[in-house]
Design a protein around this motif. Structure first.
Motif, short mmCIF file in Angstrom:
data_model
loop_
_atom_site.label_atom_id
_atom_site.label_comp_id
_atom_site.label_asym_id
_atom_site.label_seq_id
_atom_site.Cartn_x
_atom_site.Cartn_y
_atom_site.Cartn_z
N LEU A 23 0.84 -1.22 0.00
CA LEU A 23 0.00 0.00 0.00
C LEU A 23 0.87 1.25 0.00
N GLY A 24 1.77 1.35 -0.98
CA GLY A 24 2.63 2.53 -1.07
C GLY A 24 2.12 3.51 -2.10
N TYR A 25 3.06 4.16 -2.78
CA TYR A 25 2.72 5.19 -3.78
C TYR A 25 1.86 4.61 -4.90
N VAL A 26 2.03 3.33 -5.19
CA VAL A 26 1.28 2.68 -6.27
C VAL A 26 0.01 2.01 -5.72
N GLY A 27 0.17 1.23 -4.67
CA GLY A 27 -0.94 0.40 -4.18
C GLY A 27 -2.09 1.20 -3.58
N ILE A 44 -3.35 -5.11 1.77
CA ILE A 44 -2.48 -5.81 2.72
C ILE A 44 -1.10 -5.18 2.66
N ASP A 45 -0.56 -4.84 3.82
CA ASP A 45 0.81 -4.32 3.87
C ASP A 45 1.46 -4.81 5.16
N ILE A 46 2.77 -5.07 5.08
CA ILE A 46 3.48 -5.53 6.27
C ILE A 46 3.80 -4.36 7.20
N LYS A 49 2.07 0.64 10.48
CA LYS A 49 1.71 2.06 10.58
C LYS A 49 0.81 2.47 9.41
N LYS A 50 1.15 2.00 8.21
CA LYS A 50 0.35 2.35 7.04
C LYS A 50 -1.05 1.76 7.17
N VAL A 51 -1.11 0.50 7.61
CA VAL A 51 -2.41 -0.18 7.74
C VAL A 51 -3.27 0.52 8.80
N PRO A 98 7.73 -3.27 -3.44
CA PRO A 98 8.94 -2.67 -4.03
C PRO A 98 9.78 -3.67 -4.82
N THR A 99 10.51 -3.14 -5.80
CA THR A 99 11.48 -3.96 -6.54
C THR A 99 12.78 -3.16 -6.64
N PRO A 100 13.52 -3.09 -5.54
CA PRO A 100 14.77 -2.31 -5.59
C PRO A 100 15.88 -3.07 -6.31
N SER A 133 4.43 -4.48 -9.88
CA SER A 133 5.78 -3.99 -9.57
C SER A 133 6.63 -4.01 -10.83
N THR A 134 7.43 -2.98 -11.01
CA THR A 134 8.29 -2.91 -12.19
C THR A 134 9.38 -3.98 -12.07
N THR A 135 9.62 -4.69 -13.16
CA THR A 135 10.57 -5.79 -13.07
C THR A 135 11.12 -6.17 -14.44
N PRO A 165 2.01 -2.88 -16.06
CA PRO A 165 2.98 -1.89 -15.56
C PRO A 165 2.27 -0.71 -14.92
N GLU A 166 2.85 -0.24 -13.85
CA GLU A 166 2.29 0.91 -13.16
C GLU A 166 3.00 2.16 -13.66
N ARG A 167 2.20 3.14 -14.11
CA ARG A 167 2.82 4.34 -14.70
C ARG A 167 2.57 5.58 -13.87
N ASP A 169 2.61 8.80 -11.69
CA ASP A 169 3.65 9.84 -11.64
C ASP A 169 3.32 10.74 -10.45
N PRO A 170 3.86 10.40 -9.26
CA PRO A 170 3.48 11.16 -8.06
C PRO A 170 3.64 12.67 -8.26
N GLY A 171 2.63 13.40 -7.82
CA GLY A 171 2.70 14.86 -7.91
C GLY A 171 2.17 15.41 -9.22
N VAL A 344 12.33 11.12 -1.23
CA VAL A 344 13.78 11.37 -1.39
C VAL A 344 14.52 10.12 -1.88
N ARG A 345 13.76 9.09 -2.28
CA ARG A 345 14.44 7.86 -2.70
C ARG A 345 15.34 8.14 -3.90
N GLU A 346 16.56 7.72 -3.81
CA GLU A 346 17.57 7.88 -4.88
C GLU A 346 17.79 9.34 -5.25
N1 LIG Z 1 6.38 5.27 -6.92
C1 LIG Z 1 6.24 5.39 -8.20
O1 LIG Z 1 6.19 6.51 -8.72
C2 LIG Z 1 6.13 4.19 -9.10
C3 LIG Z 1 5.68 4.39 -10.42
C4 LIG Z 1 5.57 3.30 -11.25
C5 LIG Z 1 5.93 2.04 -10.81
N2 LIG Z 1 6.39 1.87 -9.52
C6 LIG Z 1 6.71 0.50 -9.11
O2 LIG Z 1 5.69 0.02 -8.27
C7 LIG Z 1 6.23 -0.82 -7.25
C8 LIG Z 1 5.85 -0.29 -5.89
O3 LIG Z 1 6.42 1.00 -5.73
P1 LIG Z 1 5.94 2.03 -4.63
O4 LIG Z 1 6.54 3.33 -5.00
O5 LIG Z 1 4.47 1.93 -4.42
O6 LIG Z 1 6.71 1.44 -3.37
P2 LIG Z 1 6.42 1.79 -1.81
O7 LIG Z 1 7.65 1.47 -1.09
O8 LIG Z 1 5.83 3.16 -1.71
O9 LIG Z 1 5.27 0.78 -1.41
C9 LIG Z 1 5.46 -0.60 -1.36
C10 LIG Z 1 4.72 -1.13 -0.15
O10 LIG Z 1 4.83 -2.55 -0.15
C11 LIG Z 1 4.92 -2.98 1.21
N3 LIG Z 1 5.47 -4.32 1.24
C12 LIG Z 1 6.76 -4.73 1.13
N4 LIG Z 1 6.83 -6.06 1.19
C13 LIG Z 1 5.57 -6.52 1.35
C14 LIG Z 1 5.01 -7.82 1.50
N5 LIG Z 1 5.77 -8.90 1.44
N6 LIG Z 1 3.69 -7.91 1.66
C15 LIG Z 1 2.91 -6.81 1.71
N7 LIG Z 1 3.38 -5.55 1.59
C16 LIG Z 1 4.70 -5.41 1.40
C17 LIG Z 1 5.79 -1.91 1.86
O11 LIG Z 1 5.60 -1.91 3.25
C18 LIG Z 1 5.28 -0.64 1.17
O12 LIG Z 1 4.24 -0.02 1.90
C19 LIG Z 1 7.73 -0.86 -7.50
O13 LIG Z 1 8.03 -1.98 -8.28
C20 LIG Z 1 7.98 0.39 -8.29
O14 LIG Z 1 9.11 0.27 -9.12
C21 LIG Z 1 6.47 2.92 -8.67
#
Ligand SMILES: NC(=O)c1ccc[n+]([C@@H]2O[C@H](COP(=O)([O-])OP(=O)(O)OC[C@H]3O[C@@H](n4cnc5c(N)ncnc54)[C@H](O)[C@@H]3O)[C@@H](O)[C@H]2O)c1
Length: 436
Positions: A23-27, A44-46, A49-51, A98-100, A133-135, A165-167, A169-171, A344-346
């Motif tokens: 449940l991050g920027y994408v979820g 669902i998120d691990i 705090k977010k949940v 995430p896919t770092p 997730s981007t991969t 693919p998630e596209r 664009d935050p902001g 501030v990531r990267e």
């Molecule tokens: N942020 C962007 O602008 C953006 C844009 C396009 C694509 N993406 C891609 O989307 C994917 C997610 O990016 P994001 O920016 O939302 O990341 P994020 O870090 O904001 O969110 C990911 C969430 O996943 C949770 N998580 C981690 N492991 C987990 C697990 N095993 N089970 C449940 N939850 C889990 C984390 O706690 C976090 O809240 C990445 O692959 C990223 O490359 C991101």
């Protein structure tokens, strides 16, 4: 009724129970769109705090106003969970974890694997699983599918799997999850059909493609295109600098060509979770296929050098004022990786702060979106200071992120020396301004 027909019916009647994992920027935005479209959604998120914030109806993502989120939570359309047992009641699951990259620039698939292992424990026939997730191309087929398929559980028949693919664009005020066209490719034609039907319920435009591999590659082409063009223009900036040509003026004039040119702008380096990282998924995978992605490696090298180039500029600018970097006060304006966001990531600002610190400068920063910087590798924990104070007191101000609400005329007035890496001071003429 077949599993396909049954699931399609649930999707089209919006009675399908939607699950979003991560449940991050994408979820979170995706969960909000589906809940807003009338589905019952469980995220669902691990991250507890977010949940907890979600279940209180509070948004923690800048693009999602609490005013939009709270009514969905209150109406029981959207809720969060930290455990995966609710998967048993779900019909669809989008994976947005995430896919770092590891330090060695190898993809870190552990988040996807962990999420899939948990989902697999509660998985049942009739489900649709979509990876967002981007991969690298092949992940859905080679890594994910074997975690779910069994002799009595066939993809395309008993369950369905896609990559989309998630596209986001935050902001970006004009394009958000709902109106960004959604590409989706399934492992089988039935998977693509059901994946496309799913997204059509909540999003404006859906673009089905022939396979998960094509869908995976679409994202990498898009981000590689950006990364390489930024690399090109960054190199152009360094060449122009050496030749005493204003690169910004060059780009603006070139952009008047009505065809065949698209402006990209130089800057202090690449930032964010996507552009600096995603193309390396491709180069990692192509190496396995025995072919090198040479443009990617080259652009990565040029872009990675930009923070060093900026620090050299600061050093030279201070030198012109008879000051060494060591002991000078450098104030960084903006640490988010791009304007109007809090991420501030990267961010190249982190590299610049680190390099300045290494050279013995006293570094402070201001950023209206980032009040605190957590200690991160070589960057110590820092708190933002007041813009006025920072610009007045510093020996050199460096504009790293051009947030809109910085008072640029005031900054020019107060600062002794400014290195502008974003052309934020376009139109301002002053001998104290040094542009990239
Ligand atoms: N942020 C962007 O602008 C953006 C844009 C396009 C694509 N993406 C891609 O989307 C994917 C997610 O990016 P994001 O920016 O939302 O990341 P994020 O870090 O904001 O969110 C990911 C969430 O996943 C949770 N998580 C981690 N492991 C987990 C697990 N095993 N089970 C449940 N939850 C889990 C984390 O706690 C976090 O809240 C990445 O692959 C990223 O490359 C991101």
């Amino acid at each position: 009724m077949s599993y396909f027909e049954d699931l399609l019916k649930k999707i089209e009647s919006k009675t399908a129970h939607v699950g979003i994992v991560g449940l991050g920027y994408v979820g979170l935005p995706l969960a909000v769109e589906f809940a807003g479209a009338g589905f019952t959604v469980t995220g669902i998120d691990i991250d507890e705090k977010k949940v907890a914030a979600l279940n209180r109806g509070e948004s923690y993502i800048q693009d999602i106003p609490t005013a939009v989120l709270a009514p969905l939570v209150k109406a029981g359309k959207l809720k969060g969970a930290t455990d995966f047992s609710s998967v048993a009641a779900m019909d669809t699951i989008n994976i947005c974890v995430p896919t770092p990259l590891r330090k060695t620039k190898d993809p870190d698939m552990s988040y996807i694997v962990n999420a899939c292992q948990e989902i697999a424990k509660h998985f049942h026939p009739g489900m649709l699983v979509i990876l967002e997730s981007t991969t690298y191309p092949g992940t859905t087929n080679e890594l994910m599918l074997p975690m779910f398929e069994r002799a009595d559980l066939k993809v395309g028949e008993h369950f369905f799997m896609c990559f989309s693919p998630e596209r986001v664009d935050p902001g970006n005020a004009n394009f958000q999850t709902r109106n960004i066209p959604k590409v989706v490719g399934g492992i089988t034609p039935a998977c693509t059909k059901i994946g496309a039907a799913f997204y059509r319920q909540a999003l404006e435009t859906v673009v089905p493609v022939g396979s998960t591999r094509v869908a995976e590659m679409v994202k990498l082409l898009e981000n590689t295109f950006r990364m390489i063009n930024i690399g090109l223009v960054n190199e152009m900036a360094m060449l122009c600098d050496r030749m005493g040509i204003n690169v910004w003026e060059v780009i603006d004039a070139a952009a008047t060509k009505p065809f065949g040119f698209m402006p990209f702008y130089p800057g202090p380096g690449l930032g964010g979770h996507c552009i600096p990282i995603d193309p390396f998924y491709l180069s990692w995978k192509t190496k396995q296929a025995g072919i090198e992605a040479r443009f990617i490696e080259l652009a990565g090298y040029v872009n990675g050098n930009m923070p060093h180039f900026v620090v050299d500029k600061i050093q030279n600018a201070l030198n012109d004022h008879s000051k060494p970097v060591k002991g000078s006060h450098v104030h960084v304006l903006g640490v988010a990786y791009k304007r109007e966001i809090d991420d501030v990531r990267e961010s190249p600002a982190l590299d610049i702060i680190h390099l300045l610190g290494k050279h013995g400068a006293k570094v402070t920063y201001s950023d209206p979106f980032v009040p605190h910087l957590r200690a991160d590798g070589a960057v110590p924990e820092m708190a933002a200071i007041d813009v006025e104070q920072g610009t007045r007191e510093a020996d050199c101000v460096v504009i790293v992120t051009d947030h809109k609400n910085f008072d640029y005329p005031g900054i020019v007035e107060r600062a002794k020396l400014i290195v502008d890496t974003r052309n934020a001071l376009k139109g301002h003429q002053s001998p104290k301004i040094v542009r990239l």
